[in-house]
Design a protein around this motif. Structure first.
Motif, PDB file in Angstrom:
ATOM      1  N   HIS A   1       0.774  -1.245   0.022  1.00 54.82           N
ATOM      2  CA  HIS A   1      -0.098   0.020   0.112  1.00 54.82           C
ATOM      3  C   HIS A   1       0.929   1.220  -0.155  1.00 54.82           C
ATOM      4  CE1 HIS A   1      -2.803  -3.120   1.273  1.00 54.82           C
ATOM      5  NE2 HIS A   1      -3.793  -2.458   0.574  1.00 54.82           N
ATOM      6  N   ALA A   2       0.464   2.272  -0.607  1.00 52.04           N
ATOM      7  CA  ALA A   2       1.200   3.625  -0.939  1.00 52.04           C
ATOM      8  C   ALA A   2       0.253   4.641  -0.343  1.00 52.04           C
ATOM      9  CB  ALA A   2       1.682   3.739  -2.475  1.00 52.04           C
ATOM     10  N   PRO A   3       0.524   5.041   0.928  1.00 51.84           N
ATOM     11  CA  PRO A   3      -0.668   5.826   1.352  1.00 51.84           C
ATOM     12  C   PRO A   3      -0.477   7.437   0.964  1.00 51.84           C
ATOM     13  CG  PRO A   3       1.001   5.439   2.870  1.00 51.84           C
ATOM     14  CD  PRO A   3       1.342   4.457   1.718  1.00 51.84           C
ATOM     15  N   ALA A   4      -1.424   8.019   0.834  1.00 56.59           N
ATOM     16  CA  ALA A   4      -1.394   9.638   0.569  1.00 56.59           C
ATOM     17  C   ALA A   4      -1.032  10.155   1.971  1.00 56.59           C
ATOM     18  CB  ALA A   4      -2.690  10.067   0.291  1.00 56.59           C
ATOM     19  N   LYS A   5      -0.351  11.407   1.681  1.00 59.86           N
ATOM     20  CA  LYS A   5       0.276  12.247   2.803  1.00 59.86           C
ATOM     21  C   LYS A   5      -0.372  13.626   2.528  1.00 59.86           C
ATOM     22  CE  LYS A   5       4.478  13.724   0.559  1.00 59.86           C
ATOM     23  NZ  LYS A   5       3.930  15.064   0.224  1.00 59.86           N
ATOM     24  N   LEU A   6      -0.324  14.144   3.406  1.00 57.46           N
ATOM     25  CA  LEU A   6      -0.761  15.596   3.889  1.00 57.46           C
ATOM     26  C   LEU A   6       0.446  16.322   4.347  1.00 57.46           C
ATOM     27  CD1 LEU A   6      -4.380  15.410   5.146  1.00 57.46           C
ATOM     28  CD2 LEU A   6      -3.750  16.043   2.922  1.00 57.46           C
ATOM     29  N   ASN A   7       0.775  17.511   3.890  1.00 55.64           N
ATOM     30  CA  ASN A   7       1.863  18.208   4.391  1.00 55.64           C
ATOM     31  C   ASN A   7       1.251  19.116   5.494  1.00 55.64           C
ATOM     32  OD1 ASN A   7       4.435  17.666   3.184  1.00 55.64           O
ATOM     33  ND2 ASN A   7       3.636  18.366   1.207  1.00 55.64           N
ATOM     34  N   LEU A   8       1.663  19.146   6.721  1.00 53.06           N
ATOM     35  CA  LEU A   8       1.154  19.958   7.763  1.00 53.06           C
ATOM     36  C   LEU A   8       1.829  21.269   7.483  1.00 53.06           C
ATOM     37  CD1 LEU A   8       0.410  17.649  10.881  1.00 53.06           C
ATOM     38  CD2 LEU A   8      -1.097  18.439   8.765  1.00 53.06           C
ATOM     39  N   TYR A   9       2.996  21.061   7.300  1.00 55.18           N
ATOM     40  CA  TYR A   9       3.995  22.354   6.890  1.00 55.18           C
ATOM     41  C   TYR A   9       5.092  21.866   6.151  1.00 55.18           C
ATOM     42  CZ  TYR A   9       7.528  21.646  10.794  1.00 55.18           C
ATOM     43  OH  TYR A   9       8.370  20.971  11.390  1.00 55.18           O
ATOM     44  N   LEU A  10       5.791  23.048   5.252  1.00 51.90           N
ATOM     45  CA  LEU A  10       6.951  22.673   4.595  1.00 51.90           C
ATOM     46  C   LEU A  10       7.698  24.091   4.258  1.00 51.90           C
ATOM     47  CD1 LEU A  10       7.322  20.459   1.519  1.00 51.90           C
ATOM     48  CD2 LEU A  10       8.116  22.711   1.474  1.00 51.90           C
TER      49      LEU A  10
ATOM     50  N   GLY B   1      -8.003   1.897 -12.038  1.00 52.21           N
ATOM     51  CA  GLY B   1      -8.488   2.541 -10.972  1.00 52.21           C
ATOM     52  C   GLY B   1      -8.816   3.958 -11.713  1.00 52.21           C
ATOM     53  N   GLU B   2      -9.778   4.526 -10.550  1.00 49.76           N
ATOM     54  CA  GLU B   2     -10.460   5.712 -10.787  1.00 49.76           C
ATOM     55  C   GLU B   2      -9.546   6.892 -11.593  1.00 49.76           C
ATOM     56  OE1 GLU B   2     -13.083   8.933  -8.620  1.00 49.76           O
ATOM     57  OE2 GLU B   2     -12.368   7.443  -7.667  1.00 49.76           O
ATOM     58  N   PHE B   3      -8.273   7.022 -11.132  1.00 53.55           N
ATOM     59  CA  PHE B   3      -7.142   7.977 -11.526  1.00 53.55           C
ATOM     60  C   PHE B   3      -6.274   7.370 -12.456  1.00 53.55           C
ATOM     61  CE2 PHE B   3      -8.930   9.371  -7.732  1.00 53.55           C
ATOM     62  CZ  PHE B   3      -9.588  10.488  -7.945  1.00 53.55           C
ATOM     63  N   ALA B   4      -6.510   6.089 -13.069  1.00 51.78           N
ATOM     64  CA  ALA B   4      -5.452   5.669 -14.189  1.00 51.78           C
ATOM     65  C   ALA B   4      -5.158   6.279 -15.167  1.00 51.78           C
ATOM     66  CB  ALA B   4      -5.946   4.020 -14.317  1.00 51.78           C
ATOM     67  N   ASN B   5      -6.210   6.971 -15.957  1.00 50.21           N
ATOM     68  CA  ASN B   5      -5.881   7.935 -17.176  1.00 50.21           C
ATOM     69  C   ASN B   5      -5.110   8.899 -16.601  1.00 50.21           C
ATOM     70  OD1 ASN B   5      -7.125   5.866 -18.710  1.00 50.21           O
ATOM     71  ND2 ASN B   5      -9.248   6.985 -18.332  1.00 50.21           N
ATOM     72  N   ALA B   6      -5.054   9.441 -15.655  1.00 48.59           N
ATOM     73  CA  ALA B   6      -4.428  10.776 -15.282  1.00 48.59           C
ATOM     74  C   ALA B   6      -2.915  10.336 -14.906  1.00 48.59           C
ATOM     75  CB  ALA B   6      -5.036  11.744 -14.212  1.00 48.59           C
TER      76      ALA B   6
ATOM     77  N   ARG C   1      -5.862   5.341  -6.513  1.00 51.41           N
ATOM     78  CA  ARG C   1      -7.120   5.601  -5.750  1.00 51.41           C
ATOM     79  C   ARG C   1      -7.010   7.061  -5.343  1.00 51.41           C
ATOM     80  NH1 ARG C   1      -6.528   0.306  -3.386  1.00 51.41           N
ATOM     81  NH2 ARG C   1      -7.960  -1.232  -4.370  1.00 51.41           N
ATOM     82  N   ILE C   2      -5.666   7.361  -5.313  1.00 56.85           N
ATOM     83  CA  ILE C   2      -5.023   8.651  -4.970  1.00 56.85           C
ATOM     84  C   ILE C   2      -5.271   9.769  -6.253  1.00 56.85           C
ATOM     85  CG2 ILE C   2      -3.260  10.281  -4.023  1.00 56.85           C
ATOM     86  CD1 ILE C   2      -2.035   7.575  -2.679  1.00 56.85           C
ATOM     87  N   PRO C   3      -5.899  11.024  -6.089  1.00 59.26           N
ATOM     88  CA  PRO C   3      -6.063  11.690  -7.189  1.00 59.26           C
ATOM     89  C   PRO C   3      -4.514  12.294  -7.849  1.00 59.26           C
ATOM     90  CG  PRO C   3      -7.594  12.385  -5.486  1.00 59.26           C
ATOM     91  CD  PRO C   3      -6.622  11.324  -4.916  1.00 59.26           C
ATOM     92  N   VAL C   4      -4.538  12.086  -8.875  1.00 58.05           N
ATOM     93  CA  VAL C   4      -3.124  12.699  -9.567  1.00 58.05           C
ATOM     94  C   VAL C   4      -3.289  14.209  -9.280  1.00 58.05           C
ATOM     95  CG1 VAL C   4      -1.730  12.691 -11.777  1.00 58.05           C
ATOM     96  CG2 VAL C   4      -2.953  10.706 -11.106  1.00 58.05           C
ATOM     97  N   GLY C   5      -1.953  14.786  -9.076  1.00 61.41           N
ATOM     98  CA  GLY C   5      -1.774  16.236  -9.029  1.00 61.41           C
ATOM     99  C   GLY C   5      -2.660  16.900  -7.971  1.00 61.41           C
ATOM    100  N   ALA C   6      -2.844  16.322  -6.917  1.00 62.06           N
ATOM    101  CA  ALA C   6      -3.494  16.888  -5.731  1.00 62.06           C
ATOM    102  C   ALA C   6      -2.601  17.220  -4.663  1.00 62.06           C
ATOM    103  CB  ALA C   6      -4.588  15.969  -5.370  1.00 62.06           C
ATOM    104  N   GLY C   7      -1.445  17.134  -4.840  1.00 57.24           N
ATOM    105  CA  GLY C   7      -0.259  17.509  -3.830  1.00 57.24           C
ATOM    106  C   GLY C   7      -0.524  16.309  -2.438  1.00 57.24           C
ATOM    107  N   LEU C   8      -0.963  15.283  -2.797  1.00 56.79           N
ATOM    108  CA  LEU C   8      -1.112  14.203  -1.833  1.00 56.79           C
ATOM    109  C   LEU C   8       0.133  12.983  -1.895  1.00 56.79           C
ATOM    110  CD1 LEU C   8      -4.858  13.404  -1.867  1.00 56.79           C
ATOM    111  CD2 LEU C   8      -3.586  14.828  -0.238  1.00 56.79           C
ATOM    112  N   GLY C   9       1.171  13.317  -2.730  1.00 59.10           N
ATOM    113  CA  GLY C   9       2.067  12.381  -2.942  1.00 59.10           C
ATOM    114  C   GLY C   9       2.020  11.280  -3.358  1.00 59.10           C
ATOM    115  N   GLY C  10       0.947  10.984  -4.258  1.00 58.83           N
ATOM    116  CA  GLY C  10       0.626   9.594  -4.711  1.00 58.83           C
ATOM    117  C   GLY C  10       1.724   9.007  -5.643  1.00 58.83           C
ATOM    118  N   GLY C  11       2.067   9.782  -6.548  1.00 59.83           N
ATOM    119  CA  GLY C  11       3.315   9.232  -7.474  1.00 59.83           C
ATOM    120  C   GLY C  11       4.614   8.957  -6.550  1.00 59.83           C
TER     121      GLY C  11
END
Length: 127
Positions: free
Chosen positions: A7-16, A56-61, A94-104
């Protein structure tokens, strides 16, 4: 060995914070992240050559398969370790592409961990 599931979890930056710049041009930074339950899934199994299938839902992107970070990371590890065989990688996005969630990045890291195990490389993945 059967297929590995990672599993490759999404991440949220609390600060950078950018704290400087290295001599090679990369930035120095401090960040605090939290991981979410939202995750992409990778299934990896032994195969003659490297291959990637994305669904998956975001495969094409997620870009064409030659430019996907998962296959780029797999090729880099294969070359670095001198591995002659490949792997069949199946990525469910499953993680949206380009959403800043670190999916790639998470997908690429999971692929490296899985291939290290599958190919019995015993590499220190920090390196």
């Amino acid at each position: 060995m059967g297929p590995l599931t990672l599993h490759a979890p999404a991440k949220l930056n609390l600060y950078l914070h950018i704290t400087g710049k290295r001599a090679d041009g990369y930035h120095l930074m401090e960040s605090l992240v939290v991981f979410t339950e939202l995750a992409d899934e990778l299934r990896i199994e032994a195969f003659d050559a490297l291959s990637l299938r994305v669904e998956g839902e975001f495969a094409n992107a997620s870009g064409n398969h030659r430019d996907n970070l998962v296959i780029k990371a797999a090729r880099a590890l294969q070359a670095y370790a001198g591995v002659k065989h490949g792997a069949k990688i199946h990525l469910t996005k499953r993680i949206p592409v380009g959403a800043g969630l670190g999916g790639g990045s998470a997908d690429a890291a999971a692929a490296l961990r899985g291939l290290n195990q599958l190919w019995k490389l015993q590499l220190d993945m920090i390196e």
